[in-house]
Design a protein around this motif. Structure first.
Motif, mmCIF file in Angstrom:
data_model
loop_
_atom_site.group_PDB
_atom_site.id
_atom_site.type_symbol
_atom_site.label_atom_id
_atom_site.label_comp_id
_atom_site.label_asym_id
_atom_site.label_seq_id
_atom_site.Cartn_x
_atom_site.Cartn_y
_atom_site.Cartn_z
ATOM 1 N N UNK A 1 3.692 -1.090 3.877
ATOM 2 C CA UNK A 1 3.072 0.223 3.686
ATOM 3 C C UNK A 1 4.136 1.311 3.630
ATOM 4 N N UNK A 2 4.059 2.160 2.607
ATOM 5 C CA UNK A 2 4.817 3.415 2.584
ATOM 6 C C UNK A 2 3.823 4.556 2.696
ATOM 7 N N UNK A 3 3.895 5.279 3.805
ATOM 8 C CA UNK A 3 3.115 6.491 4.033
ATOM 9 C C UNK A 3 4.110 7.621 4.170
ATOM 10 N N UNK A 4 4.019 8.630 3.313
ATOM 11 C CA UNK A 4 4.975 9.736 3.365
ATOM 12 C C UNK A 4 4.868 10.463 4.702
ATOM 13 N N UNK A 5 5.943 10.377 5.513
ATOM 14 C CA UNK A 5 5.974 10.999 6.834
ATOM 15 C C UNK A 5 7.414 11.204 7.273
ATOM 16 N N UNK B 1 0.853 -1.191 0.000
ATOM 17 C CA UNK B 1 0.000 0.000 0.000
ATOM 18 C C UNK B 1 0.889 1.240 0.000
ATOM 19 N N UNK B 2 0.525 2.219 -0.807
ATOM 20 C CA UNK B 2 1.222 3.497 -0.824
ATOM 21 C C UNK B 2 0.255 4.645 -0.608
ATOM 22 N N UNK B 3 0.635 5.632 0.214
ATOM 23 C CA UNK B 3 -0.262 6.753 0.502
ATOM 24 C C UNK B 3 0.548 7.968 0.926
ATOM 25 N N UNK B 4 -0.109 9.124 0.862
ATOM 26 C CA UNK B 4 0.530 10.375 1.265
ATOM 27 C C UNK B 4 -0.509 11.255 1.948
ATOM 28 N N UNK B 5 -0.767 12.459 1.438
ATOM 29 C CA UNK B 5 -1.705 13.377 2.079
ATOM 30 C C UNK B 5 -3.081 12.736 2.218
#
Length: 341
Positions: A188-192, A162-166
């Motif tokens: 999971x990569x969540x931009x943080x 899973x990939x996500x950001x804002x």
């Protein structure tokens, strides 16, 4: 010509208010219409000025940022960007703020020179993105129960990425608690930033049937476990049956990068299931396309349920998304793709 984003800055520190206002006013697409040292003054200014976006300090005297945010979302829904210090407590409060309806957050700028310039650029980018975002008028922070998705056994060799950001924190809280405790491994990569991914993992672990952890190098893949990529210094990729954290330059502007994760998983072909969620930019689109071309099942969050329809839009435009679904429909689709029929 598009009007500048009218922004209200709320922070109890005179120095920080001055820095934030100067950084925002330096961008021609943003206009600071006011500033306030605490929520009560900010509430009056919101009535008078009707700003497009509010930047809000996480921790303030009198009424804390979370309490004021809850009032904003309930009484006068407005895009809010939280400004957080790099402490464990501030990170935990920031995660809750994102759950309550804040669009995004920035770490308060520190240092000088190039570091300050990067922080200012990030702040301006996120304020402008917040102005274009979809604000939740009725935040729903109820935790979903694990879904069945039609029964059947999970296939032993499946892997979910899973990939996500804002807007991704809220999306992850909608998807991950829906996974049953015997679900396939999830990366999971969540931009943080670095200080926040550990807090996110701990908060999710408390509401999920699966185990949620911040990933570490050479962690073995285990069923019923979600691995959140640590923010900041490394990319997270799959190597055999282990998680690797590797050095490397930013990819599509990010480290960790969704593209790096997805491309490392693409060789699994049909054994992989990928989902790209709400966020700015196009990180993950090329990686998801590589996965789909190799035979993986691929899903994207639809525009109506995204806070920012950027990353999924880019993936759809490339032909990387097999099915575009609402946030509420994604858990069943992901789980179903991992089960035997």
């Amino acid at each position: 010509m598009t009007s500048p984003v009218r922004t209200l800055v709320v922070d109890d520190s005179v120095t920080m208010r001055t820095m934030l206002c100067a950084a925002l006013d330096a961008d021609p697409d943003i206009k600071v219409v006011g500033s306030a040292p605490e929520p009560h003054a900010a509430r009056q200014l919101m009535r008078e000025l009707d700003p497009d976006v509010v930047t809000l300090d996480v921790e303030m005297p009198g009424m804390d940022g979370l309490s004021f945010l809850e009032k904003i979302m309930r009484l006068r829904p407005t895009p809010v960007v939280m400004c957080s210090s790099l402490t464990t407590h501030a990170a935990e409060v920031t995660i809750e703020a994102l759950r309550l309806g804040a669009v995004d957050f920035v770490a308060k700028p520190t240092g000088a020179g190039a570091d300050m310039a990067r922080a200012a650029a990030e702040l301006c980018e996120k304020v402008k993105a917040a102005a274009r975002s979809q604000v939740r008028h009725s935040p729903n922070i109820a935790t979903p129960a694990p879904v069945d998705a039609g029964g059947g056994m999970f296939l032993d060799d499946r892997l979910i990425v899973i990939g996500s950001s804002t807007g991704g924190v809220d999306a992850l809280f909608a998807i991950l608690p829906s996974l049953p405790k015997d679900a396939p491994p999830v990366l999971v990569v969540q931009h943080m930033p670095p200080a926040f991914t550990g807090s996110l993992a701990r908060r999710l672990d408390g509401v999920c049937a699966v185990k949620v952890m911040e990933a570490y190098d050479r962690a073995p893949l285990e069923r019923g476990t979600v691995y959140i990529a640590p923010g900041g210094d490394h990319h997270m990729v799959l190597s055999g049956k282990t998680v690797r954290l590797i050095d490397g330059d930013r990819v599509t502007g990010h480290r960790p990068s969704v593209d790096m994760l997805f491309k490392s998983v693409a060789p699994l072909g049909r054994k992989a299931v990928g989902a790209i969620l709400t966020g700015m930019g196009d990180d993950g689109a090329a990686g998801l396309l590589a996965m789909r071309q190799a035979g993986a099942r691929t899903f994207g969050q639809d525009a109506q349920s995204c806070v920012v329809y950027g990353m999924p839009r880019a993936a759809v435009a490339m032909g990387a998304v097999e099915r575009e679904l609402s946030l509420s429909a994604l858990p069943m689709a992901i789980i179903g793709a991992c089960r035997s029929k």
